[in-house]
Write a protein that holds these residues in place. Structure first.
Motif, mmCIF file in Angstrom:
data_model
loop_
_atom_site.group_PDB
_atom_site.id
_atom_site.type_symbol
_atom_site.label_atom_id
_atom_site.label_comp_id
_atom_site.label_asym_id
_atom_site.label_seq_id
_atom_site.Cartn_x
_atom_site.Cartn_y
_atom_site.Cartn_z
ATOM 1 N N ARG A 110 -5.509 32.365 45.328
ATOM 2 C CA ARG A 110 -6.785 33.028 45.055
ATOM 3 C C ARG A 110 -7.463 32.413 43.842
ATOM 4 N NH1 ARG A 110 -7.409 37.568 43.235
ATOM 5 N NH2 ARG A 110 -5.445 37.670 42.084
ATOM 6 N N PRO A 111 -8.763 32.191 43.880
ATOM 7 C CA PRO A 111 -9.463 31.655 42.707
ATOM 8 C C PRO A 111 -9.504 32.679 41.579
ATOM 9 C CG PRO A 111 -11.033 32.283 44.403
ATOM 10 C CD PRO A 111 -9.676 32.413 45.029
ATOM 11 N N LEU A 112 -9.430 32.187 40.355
ATOM 12 C CA LEU A 112 -9.532 33.067 39.197
ATOM 13 C C LEU A 112 -10.953 33.609 39.071
ATOM 14 C CD1 LEU A 112 -7.436 31.319 36.393
ATOM 15 C CD2 LEU A 112 -7.099 33.623 37.288
ATOM 16 N N ARG A 113 -11.056 34.902 38.822
ATOM 17 C CA ARG A 113 -12.352 35.541 38.637
ATOM 18 C C ARG A 113 -12.364 36.277 37.307
ATOM 19 N NH1 ARG A 113 -12.037 39.065 43.959
ATOM 20 N NH2 ARG A 113 -10.017 39.335 42.963
ATOM 21 N N PHE A 114 -13.550 36.588 36.835
ATOM 22 C CA PHE A 114 -13.662 37.305 35.567
ATOM 23 C C PHE A 114 -12.925 38.645 35.626
ATOM 24 C CE2 PHE A 114 -15.868 40.427 32.874
ATOM 25 C CZ PHE A 114 -15.694 39.822 31.639
ATOM 26 N N GLY A 115 -12.968 39.279 36.792
ATOM 27 C CA GLY A 115 -12.308 40.567 36.951
ATOM 28 C C GLY A 115 -10.810 40.503 36.742
ATOM 29 N N ASP A 116 -10.206 39.319 36.963
ATOM 30 C CA ASP A 116 -8.771 39.180 36.747
ATOM 31 C C ASP A 116 -8.404 39.365 35.272
ATOM 32 O OD1 ASP A 116 -8.271 38.636 39.444
ATOM 33 O OD2 ASP A 116 -8.703 36.507 39.175
ATOM 34 N N PHE A 117 -9.317 38.986 34.383
ATOM 35 C CA PHE A 117 -9.039 39.092 32.948
ATOM 36 C C PHE A 117 -9.247 40.518 32.443
ATOM 37 C CE2 PHE A 117 -10.151 34.698 33.783
ATOM 38 C CZ PHE A 117 -9.150 34.012 33.109
ATOM 39 N N THR A 118 -10.054 41.279 33.123
ATOM 40 C CA THR A 118 -10.283 42.666 32.710
ATOM 41 C C THR A 118 -9.500 43.662 33.559
ATOM 42 O OG1 THR A 118 -12.231 42.820 34.164
ATOM 43 C CG2 THR A 118 -12.603 42.117 31.880
ATOM 44 N N HIS A 119 -8.808 43.154 34.582
ATOM 45 C CA HIS A 119 -8.104 44.031 35.522
ATOM 46 C C HIS A 119 -7.144 45.005 34.846
ATOM 47 C CE1 HIS A 119 -6.129 45.424 39.162
ATOM 48 N NE2 HIS A 119 -4.973 45.116 38.610
ATOM 49 N N PRO A 120 -6.320 44.585 33.863
ATOM 50 C CA PRO A 120 -5.402 45.557 33.244
ATOM 51 C C PRO A 120 -6.107 46.779 32.665
ATOM 52 C CG PRO A 120 -4.777 43.326 32.628
ATOM 53 C CD PRO A 120 -6.113 43.227 33.325
ATOM 54 N N LEU A 121 -7.381 46.632 32.318
ATOM 55 C CA LEU A 121 -8.098 47.747 31.701
ATOM 56 C C LEU A 121 -8.309 48.914 32.660
ATOM 57 C CD1 LEU A 121 -10.789 45.772 29.651
ATOM 58 C CD2 LEU A 121 -8.581 46.644 28.863
ATOM 59 N N ILE A 122 -8.183 48.657 33.975
ATOM 60 C CA ILE A 122 -8.335 49.768 34.928
ATOM 61 C C ILE A 122 -7.196 50.769 34.778
ATOM 62 C CG2 ILE A 122 -9.518 48.282 36.587
ATOM 63 C CD1 ILE A 122 -6.964 48.476 38.329
ATOM 64 N N LEU A 123 -6.096 50.338 34.157
ATOM 65 C CA LEU A 123 -4.980 51.256 33.974
ATOM 66 C C LEU A 123 -5.306 52.365 32.987
ATOM 67 C CD1 LEU A 123 -1.876 48.878 34.006
ATOM 68 C CD2 LEU A 123 -2.805 50.275 35.853
ATOM 69 N N PHE A 124 -6.406 52.223 32.244
ATOM 70 C CA PHE A 124 -6.842 53.323 31.389
ATOM 71 C C PHE A 124 -7.270 54.527 32.230
ATOM 72 C CE2 PHE A 124 -7.350 50.084 28.015
ATOM 73 C CZ PHE A 124 -6.717 50.775 26.977
ATOM 74 N N THR A 125 -7.520 54.307 33.518
ATOM 75 C CA THR A 125 -7.877 55.415 34.406
ATOM 76 C C THR A 125 -6.654 56.036 35.061
ATOM 77 O OG1 THR A 125 -8.159 53.988 36.365
ATOM 78 C CG2 THR A 125 -10.066 54.277 34.905
ATOM 79 N N LYS A 126 -5.485 55.426 34.875
ATOM 80 C CA LYS A 126 -4.254 55.920 35.500
ATOM 81 C C LYS A 126 -3.438 56.672 34.449
ATOM 82 C CE LYS A 126 -4.253 52.222 38.943
ATOM 83 N NZ LYS A 126 -4.791 53.087 40.006
ATOM 84 N N LEU A 127 -3.446 57.977 34.548
ATOM 85 C CA LEU A 127 -2.869 58.831 33.506
ATOM 86 C C LEU A 127 -1.365 58.643 33.357
ATOM 87 C CD1 LEU A 127 -4.856 62.136 34.185
ATOM 88 C CD2 LEU A 127 -5.335 60.342 32.503
#
Length: 522
Positions: A279-296
């Motif tokens: 898969r090509p690298l996308r900007f979202g890959d670098f910010t992806h871990p931040l979605i875990l702030f929504t996982k309590l």
């Protein structure tokens, strides 16, 4: 002809038969659901002696789940030592603060920023490294990490000014950090779930004890041969790590898809420096871990752990030189010896948080006949919170009450108790977060590191004012209140509601996946 079987024995035998049938049905259901071919089943039976594996490995020796135990453990040891070097390097100059201040002509407070700077970078940089490690693999990233860390430490040793040393310290922190953040992914990619806490514990223990081991060792170095030798020794360690990892550190990033792997197993493990994930690298890959702030089930344990780590490790490590230096007039070597309590306490705490944690979960599974929910592991964390509070309070109160220039061992006993509690909390909460989102194990490590390092960076700025305004002994009350409010109560909430949150998060993830699939088809 009469039977010897009594009604009681018949009942017991019948119950046992029912349990065996239930276990067999569960086994067959899992086996059928996995869709394993006969060839795949035979391979796993020959390799592991059972099909009761979680997760199910692929076929082939390049799959890390199929490695022999010695290979898994030796690789984990290299990764854990690499992870330790992040905190080890940041804390290495702590006993030499006064000497560095005199040599570079700056204040003692400015010298402490050389450590704070690295703490901040260690938290943020993994956001960049994690996507590259997913795309190109863990091994190439670790090798590059060690080369540039070596160069940066040599730069620190030769730095003529404070600004140059700060720049080189920043470079080292940026490159040395990957293993401390994605170590959870290495464990998840290598070890089966039943042993996960034990091996995550090895990784977390090394990250934790890197903080006290560095000043313990380098107190002697700074006192006897000069503080610049701290950097030369760090560079030598990086060089030795590079050599060992090049020969004995195989690749753990493995995508189980048909036709994906080419070449011999040895080449895949040691000489594959090409893209692993197409898969090509996308900007979202670098910010992806931040979605875990929504996982309590990730963010709350991460915050609870970070607060405990702040007091059970950072406060003691950063403030001990100033507290003991003023109170007892210690030199750098004597200061370094005080960290032995934190090392011993952390090792003891890991025995409870690691092996006992797995035993706790596995025993529950055998007793009930079903796999316990991840929240069951959290029962062990409360003793860790209490031990941390007790240890830090003892450390602060006994230090405040000690006579000037008359050292006694009681503050160090408090340090050891706090270290044991902190390590117990560390292993239990990180393992829980990984169990809740195994598919995001690398991101879990990144987000936990980010939160921990932010707390660790901010803390040293308000610790001295707290001691001045509240008092050293009374600060123990502040510590207790914050751990109870930010760590204990939220963990109770997770244990109560975590199963619901995990279900909702999986539903959302499945919906997102279905929508993405529909869009790709469209």
């Amino acid at each position: 002809m009469t039977s010897d079987t009594t009604p009681e024995k018949a009942t017991e035998a019948g119950t046992e038969d029912v349990e065996n049938l239930q276990n067999t049905a569960t086994y067959l259901e899992r086996n059928a659901a996995s869709g394993l071919s006969q060839e795949h089943q035979q391979y796993l039976l020959q390799r592991h002696g059972t099909l009761e594996l979680d997760p199910i490995p692929g076929m082939g020796g390049a799959d890390p789940y199929n490695w022999p135990s010695w290979k898994k453990v030796s690789n984990l040891v290299l990764v854990a030592i690499h992870a330790m070097m992040s905190t080890f390097t940041a804390a290495s100059i702590i006993p030499a603060y006064q000497i560095i201040a005199q040599d570079l002509g700056v204040s003692l407070q400015r010298v402490t920023y050389l450590t704070s700077l690295q703490i901040a970078i260690l938290g943020v940089a993994p956001l960049l490294w994690k996507p590259f490690s997913n795309t190109y693999g863990r091994r190439p990233l670790f090798l590059l990490s060690l080369i540039f860390s070596l160069v940066g430490n040599i730069g620190c040793a030769k730095s003529p000014s404070y600004a140059t040393m700060a720049l080189c310290r920043a470079i080292v922190a940026f490159f040395i950090c990957p293993a401390a953040a994605i170590g959870s992914a290495i464990v998840t990619e290598t070890f089966f779930k039943k042993d996960r806490a034990r091996y995550i514990g090895i990784w977390t223990l090394m990250v934790t004890i890197g903080v006290p081991i560095a000043p313990f060792i380098f107190g002697f170095v700074a006192n006897d041969v000069g503080y610049r030798w701290i950097y030369w020794i760090l560079a030598m360690i990086n060089g030795a790590q590079f050599i060992l990892y090049f020969f004995f550190g195989p690749e753990t990033r493995y995508i189980r898809s048909a036709g994906h792997h080419t070449g011999s197993e040895f080449k895949q493990e040691y000489f594959n420096f090409k893209r692993i994930d197409p898969r090509p690298l996308r900007f979202g890959d670098f910010t992806h871990p931040l979605i875990l702030f929504t996982k309590l089930c990730v963010v709350i344990p991460a915050i609870a752990y970070a607060m405990t780590f702040l007091f059970g490790s950072v406060l003691i490590t950063v403030e001990l030189p100033q507290l003991f230096g003023q109170k007892f007039g210690f030199n750098s070597q004597q200061l370094g010896l005080q960290f032995l309590g934190l090392i011993i306490g952390s090792v003891i705490g890991e025995q409870i948080g690691g092996s006992l944690s797995d035993f706790w979960m596995n025993r529950r599974a055998k007793t009930t006949g079903t796999k316990p929910a991840p929240e069951y592991r959290l029962w062990l964390s409360y003793s860790g919170f209490v031990l941390t509070i007790i240890g830090v309070v003892v450390f602060l109160v006994q230090t405040a009450h000690a006579k000037e220039k008359h050292w006694n061992i009681t503050p160090v006993v408090g340090i050891a108790i706090a270290g044991a509690g902190n390590q117990l909390v560390t292993t239990v909460l990180i393992t829980y977060a990984v169990d809740c989102h195994q598919e995001e194990s690398a991101s879990v490590g990144v987000i936990i590191t980010l939160i921990r390092q932010i707390w660790g960076f901010i803390g040293p700025f308000w610790f001295p004012p707290m001691f001045t305004n509240v008092g050293v002994a009374a600060s123990g009350g502040v510590v207790a209140a914050l751990i109870i409010g930010v760590s204990i109560f939220p963990t109770i909430l997770v244990q109560w509601q975590g199963h619901k949150w995990r279900g909702e998060e999986r539903d959302i993830a499945a919906l997102d996946h279905d929508q993405a699939t529909d869009q790709s088809k469209g």
